[in-house]
Design an enzyme around this catalytic site. Structure first.
Site, PDB file in Angstrom:
ATOM      1  CE1 TYR A  33      -3.697  -2.709   5.718  1.00 35.18           C
ATOM      2  CE2 TYR A  33      -3.216  -0.399   5.255  1.00 35.18           C
ATOM      3  CZ  TYR A  33      -3.525  -1.675   4.808  1.00 35.18           C
ATOM      4  OH  TYR A  33      -3.640  -1.918   3.462  1.00 35.18           O
ATOM      5  CE  LYS A  86      -1.393  -4.629   3.564  1.00 38.09           C
ATOM      6  NZ  LYS A  86      -1.675  -5.887   2.918  1.00 38.09           N
ATOM      7  CB  SER A 115      -0.840  -0.038   1.281  1.00 39.64           C
ATOM      8  OG  SER A 115      -1.403   1.209   1.542  1.00 39.64           O
TER       9      SER A 115
HETATM   10  P1  NAD Z   1     -10.975  -6.953   1.460  1.00 45.69           P
HETATM   11  O1  NAD Z   1     -11.166  -6.935   2.930  1.00 45.69           O
HETATM   12  O2  NAD Z   1     -12.150  -6.696   0.595  1.00 45.69           O
HETATM   13  O3  NAD Z   1     -10.296  -8.325   1.008  1.00 45.69           O
HETATM   14  C1  NAD Z   1      -9.434  -9.061   1.843  1.00 45.69           C
HETATM   15  C2  NAD Z   1      -9.915 -10.493   1.840  1.00 45.69           C
HETATM   16  O4  NAD Z   1      -9.043 -11.277   2.653  1.00 45.69           O
HETATM   17  C3  NAD Z   1     -11.321 -10.657   2.392  1.00 45.69           C
HETATM   18  O5  NAD Z   1     -12.084 -11.446   1.497  1.00 45.69           O
HETATM   19  C4  NAD Z   1     -11.129 -11.382   3.738  1.00 45.69           C
HETATM   20  O6  NAD Z   1     -12.213 -12.227   4.034  1.00 45.69           O
HETATM   21  C5  NAD Z   1      -9.832 -12.134   3.475  1.00 45.69           C
HETATM   22  N1  NAD Z   1      -9.018 -12.406   4.652  1.00 45.69           N
HETATM   23  C6  NAD Z   1      -8.661 -11.560   5.646  1.00 45.69           C
HETATM   24  N2  NAD Z   1      -7.881 -12.170   6.551  1.00 45.69           N
HETATM   25  C7  NAD Z   1      -7.737 -13.445   6.113  1.00 45.69           C
HETATM   26  C8  NAD Z   1      -7.037 -14.570   6.598  1.00 45.69           C
HETATM   27  N3  NAD Z   1      -6.338 -14.512   7.748  1.00 45.69           N
HETATM   28  N4  NAD Z   1      -7.110 -15.741   5.916  1.00 45.69           N
HETATM   29  C9  NAD Z   1      -7.822 -15.806   4.766  1.00 45.69           C
HETATM   30  N5  NAD Z   1      -8.506 -14.779   4.257  1.00 45.69           N
HETATM   31  C10 NAD Z   1      -8.455 -13.599   4.914  1.00 45.69           C
HETATM   32  O7  NAD Z   1      -9.807  -5.908   1.136  1.00 45.69           O
HETATM   33  P2  NAD Z   1      -9.279  -5.368  -0.268  1.00 45.69           P
HETATM   34  O8  NAD Z   1      -9.620  -3.921  -0.354  1.00 45.69           O
HETATM   35  O9  NAD Z   1      -9.684  -6.273  -1.360  1.00 45.69           O
HETATM   36  O10 NAD Z   1      -7.713  -5.448  -0.001  1.00 45.69           O
HETATM   37  C11 NAD Z   1      -6.931  -6.551  -0.434  1.00 45.69           C
HETATM   38  C12 NAD Z   1      -5.503  -6.345  -0.011  1.00 45.69           C
HETATM   39  O11 NAD Z   1      -5.038  -5.107  -0.543  1.00 45.69           O
HETATM   40  C13 NAD Z   1      -5.319  -6.247   1.505  1.00 45.69           C
HETATM   41  O12 NAD Z   1      -4.121  -6.901   1.844  1.00 45.69           O
HETATM   42  C14 NAD Z   1      -5.191  -4.746   1.754  1.00 45.69           C
HETATM   43  O13 NAD Z   1      -4.432  -4.473   2.896  1.00 45.69           O
HETATM   44  C15 NAD Z   1      -4.481  -4.296   0.489  1.00 45.69           C
HETATM   45  N6  NAD Z   1      -4.726  -2.881   0.170  1.00 45.69           N
HETATM   46  C16 NAD Z   1      -6.006  -2.421   0.072  1.00 45.69           C
HETATM   47  C17 NAD Z   1      -6.232  -1.063  -0.187  1.00 45.69           C
HETATM   48  C18 NAD Z   1      -7.635  -0.511  -0.265  1.00 45.69           C
HETATM   49  O14 NAD Z   1      -7.808   0.699  -0.154  1.00 45.69           O
HETATM   50  N7  NAD Z   1      -8.662  -1.342  -0.511  1.00 45.69           N
HETATM   51  C19 NAD Z   1      -5.148  -0.184  -0.363  1.00 45.69           C
HETATM   52  C20 NAD Z   1      -3.853  -0.693  -0.277  1.00 45.69           C
HETATM   53  C21 NAD Z   1      -3.654  -2.054  -0.010  1.00 45.69           C
HETATM   54  N1  UFG Z   2     -12.226  11.328   3.573  1.00 45.13           N
HETATM   55  C1  UFG Z   2     -13.212  12.213   3.967  1.00 45.13           C
HETATM   56  N2  UFG Z   2     -14.354  11.708   4.528  1.00 45.13           N
HETATM   57  C2  UFG Z   2     -14.564  10.368   4.692  1.00 45.13           C
HETATM   58  C3  UFG Z   2     -13.538   9.467   4.275  1.00 45.13           C
HETATM   59  C4  UFG Z   2     -12.384   9.994   3.737  1.00 45.13           C
HETATM   60  O1  UFG Z   2     -13.070  13.424   3.834  1.00 45.13           O
HETATM   61  O2  UFG Z   2     -15.622   9.974   5.218  1.00 45.13           O
HETATM   62  C5  UFG Z   2     -10.999  11.854   2.932  1.00 45.13           C
HETATM   63  C6  UFG Z   2      -9.711  11.559   3.699  1.00 45.13           C
HETATM   64  O3  UFG Z   2      -9.461  12.556   4.654  1.00 45.13           O
HETATM   65  C7  UFG Z   2      -8.699  11.513   2.544  1.00 45.13           C
HETATM   66  C8  UFG Z   2      -9.496  10.971   1.350  1.00 45.13           C
HETATM   67  O4  UFG Z   2     -10.875  11.208   1.678  1.00 45.13           O
HETATM   68  O5  UFG Z   2      -8.300  12.827   2.224  1.00 45.13           O
HETATM   69  C9  UFG Z   2      -9.299   9.476   1.132  1.00 45.13           C
HETATM   70  O6  UFG Z   2      -9.566   8.776   2.344  1.00 45.13           O
HETATM   71  P1  UFG Z   2      -9.718   7.175   2.367  1.00 45.13           P
HETATM   72  O7  UFG Z   2     -10.054   6.799   3.770  1.00 45.13           O
HETATM   73  O8  UFG Z   2     -10.649   6.729   1.286  1.00 45.13           O
HETATM   74  O9  UFG Z   2      -8.272   6.672   1.931  1.00 45.13           O
HETATM   75  P2  UFG Z   2      -6.851   6.928   2.594  1.00 45.13           P
HETATM   76  O10 UFG Z   2      -6.011   7.633   1.581  1.00 45.13           O
HETATM   77  O11 UFG Z   2      -6.953   7.547   3.925  1.00 45.13           O
HETATM   78  O12 UFG Z   2      -6.319   5.440   2.809  1.00 45.13           O
HETATM   79  C10 UFG Z   2      -6.506   4.423   1.792  1.00 45.13           C
HETATM   80  C11 UFG Z   2      -6.679   3.071   2.489  1.00 45.13           C
HETATM   81  C12 UFG Z   2      -5.404   2.714   3.201  1.00 45.13           C
HETATM   82  C13 UFG Z   2      -4.271   2.724   2.218  1.00 45.13           C
HETATM   83  C14 UFG Z   2      -4.171   4.049   1.506  1.00 45.13           C
HETATM   84  C15 UFG Z   2      -3.161   3.942   0.410  1.00 45.13           C
HETATM   85  O13 UFG Z   2      -7.762   3.144   3.415  1.00 45.13           O
HETATM   86  O14 UFG Z   2      -5.530   1.425   3.736  1.00 45.13           O
HETATM   87  O15 UFG Z   2      -5.430   4.386   0.909  1.00 45.13           O
HETATM   88  O16 UFG Z   2      -2.990   5.131  -0.227  1.00 45.13           O
HETATM   89  F1  UFG Z   2      -3.130   2.495   2.869  1.00 45.13           F
END
Ligand code: NAD
Ligand code: UFG
Length: 344
Positions: free
Chosen positions: A148, A152, A124
């Protein structure tokens, strides 16, 4: 290739299932369903017309992984499984380290025992902490501000150590790719799949979408006094299908090149949009008003974060192709036709 997808029922994993199947790969999904449902995988089957095995189990369960690797001839692993809520990680750090760090360690041990060397890890942009400038390249210093993000970065460091150990021993076993996602948004263009957060969403786009369908009253815009052109936070929002396709390209790269270092790629668009620009773009796509109020900054948020994605373009031949309008239209199609997500 036959790819094991941990966390494959989740938001990014399920969209990547589609991208892999459409490229002709086979998949095996492994998920404990702690933050997802099997409906997403039924939709993958519906969209692609392809079937695949699904194992409901936990990545921290070594025996479960052993049995998957014994039963299926797996060529590579994409590791999405993990917990992802920053706020929750501050309250439950042990759960985050157990799932995200211990889970990856156990997965790597099982892979090694079964001689599976190719792993693509979901990292991330959070590992860049509060970056000194933008756009962010892969060489920027790494730092984190919450468990978190720490989980990572720990996994990234573990993967780099695996490669270093390979180099020391001259074995050249591991082929490891780290993908640093910026802010994934949007949904599959069919409207059948999208993001389905449990409870009140933490992230901006699902929150806006739920305000637009009337599930939530109004958006709180966190902070109006950032040093940005309109005072609101700026992020690099990337369409989830572009992100999914980036995984397919990374897999191709690792299968074609014999790498001796951990490969790291930013997956972002290279464009930053403010919270207000996101609200306006969503209103335009949905034709629904999104009432909002400006509140204080959210603790731990940074002003600006957007990628320099040129390394991925150069090395993987990948570039995000879907613009903000497409992200919003696809998010709206999903939200309006599935107001209760997969439980609709
Ligand atoms: P998500 O929660 O939708 O998907 C994660 C999946 O992993 C879920 O289906 C959950 O049931 C499964 N899971 C969690 N713990 C587990 C375990 N111990 N064993 C087996 N399955 C497990 O999240 P996502 O948004 O699809 O994110 C996927 C990956 O990308 C994550 O590692 C997250 O940290 C990373 N990531 C997400 C974002 C974001 O904004 N969505 C940003 C950066 C990185
Ligand atoms: N924001 C609002 N109101 C809300 C939610 C978010 O104003 O209700 C704003 C935040 O302050 C930020 C932007 O919208 O400026 C994006 O916020 P998000 O929570 O959607 O995303 P973040 O950038 O904070 O974090 C996300 C994931 C993290 C990941 C990161 C990587 O949640 O897990 O992107 O860039 F690490």
């Amino acid at each position: 290739m036959r790819v094991l997808i941990t966390g494959g029922a989740g938001y990014i994993g399920s969209h990547t299932c589609i991208a892999l199947l459409e490229e002709g790969h086979e998949i095996v999904v492994f998920d404990n369903l702690s933050n997802s449902s099997l409906v997403s995988l039924e939709r993958v089957r519906q969209i692609t017309g392809k079937t695949f095995p699904v194992i409901v189990d936990d990545v921290t369960d070594r025996l479960a992984l052993d049995s998957v690797f014994s039963e299926h001839k797996i060529d590579a692993v994409m590791h999405f499984a993990g917990k992802k809520a920053v706020g929750e990680s501050c309250v439950e750090p042990l759960m985050y380290y157990q799932n995200n760090v211990a889970g990856t360690l156990i997965l790597c041990e099982a892979m090694k025992a079964h001689e599976i060397s190719t792993l693509i890890f979901s990292s991330s942009a959070t590992v860049y902490g509060d970056p000194h400038s933008t756009p962010i390249t892969e060489e920027f210093p790494l730092s984190t501000t919450n468990p978190y993000g720490q989980s990572k970065l720990m996994v990234e460091n573990i993967l780099r150590d695996l490669m270093a150990a390979d180099n020391l021993s001259g074995k050249n076993f591991w082929q490891l790719g780290i993908l640093r996602y910026f802010n994934p948004v949007g949904a599959h263009s069919s409207g059948l799949m999208g993001e389905d957060p449990q409870g009140i969403p933490n992230n901006l786009l699902p929150y806006i979408a739920q305000v637009a369908v009337g599930k939530l009253d109004k958006l709180s815009v966190f902070g109006g006094d950032y040093p940005t052109p309109d005072g609101r936070g700026i992020r690099d929002y990337i369409h989830v299908m572009d992100l999914a396709e980036g995984h397919v390209k990374a897999l191709h790269f690792l299968s074609m090149n014999n790498v001796s270092d951990c490969q790291v790629w930013n997956l972002g668009t290279g464009n930053g949009y403010s919270v207000l620009e996101m609200v306006k773009a969503f209103e335009a796509a949905s034709q629904c008003p999104v009432p909002y109020e400006i509140t204080s900054r959210r603790s731990g948020d940074i002003a600006e974060c957007w990628a320099d994605p040129s390394k991925a373009k150069r090395e993987l031949g990948w570039k995000a192709g879907r613009n903000l309008q497409v992200m919003m239209e696809d998010a709206w199609r999903w939200q309006s036709s599935n107001p209760k997500g997969y439980s609709s």
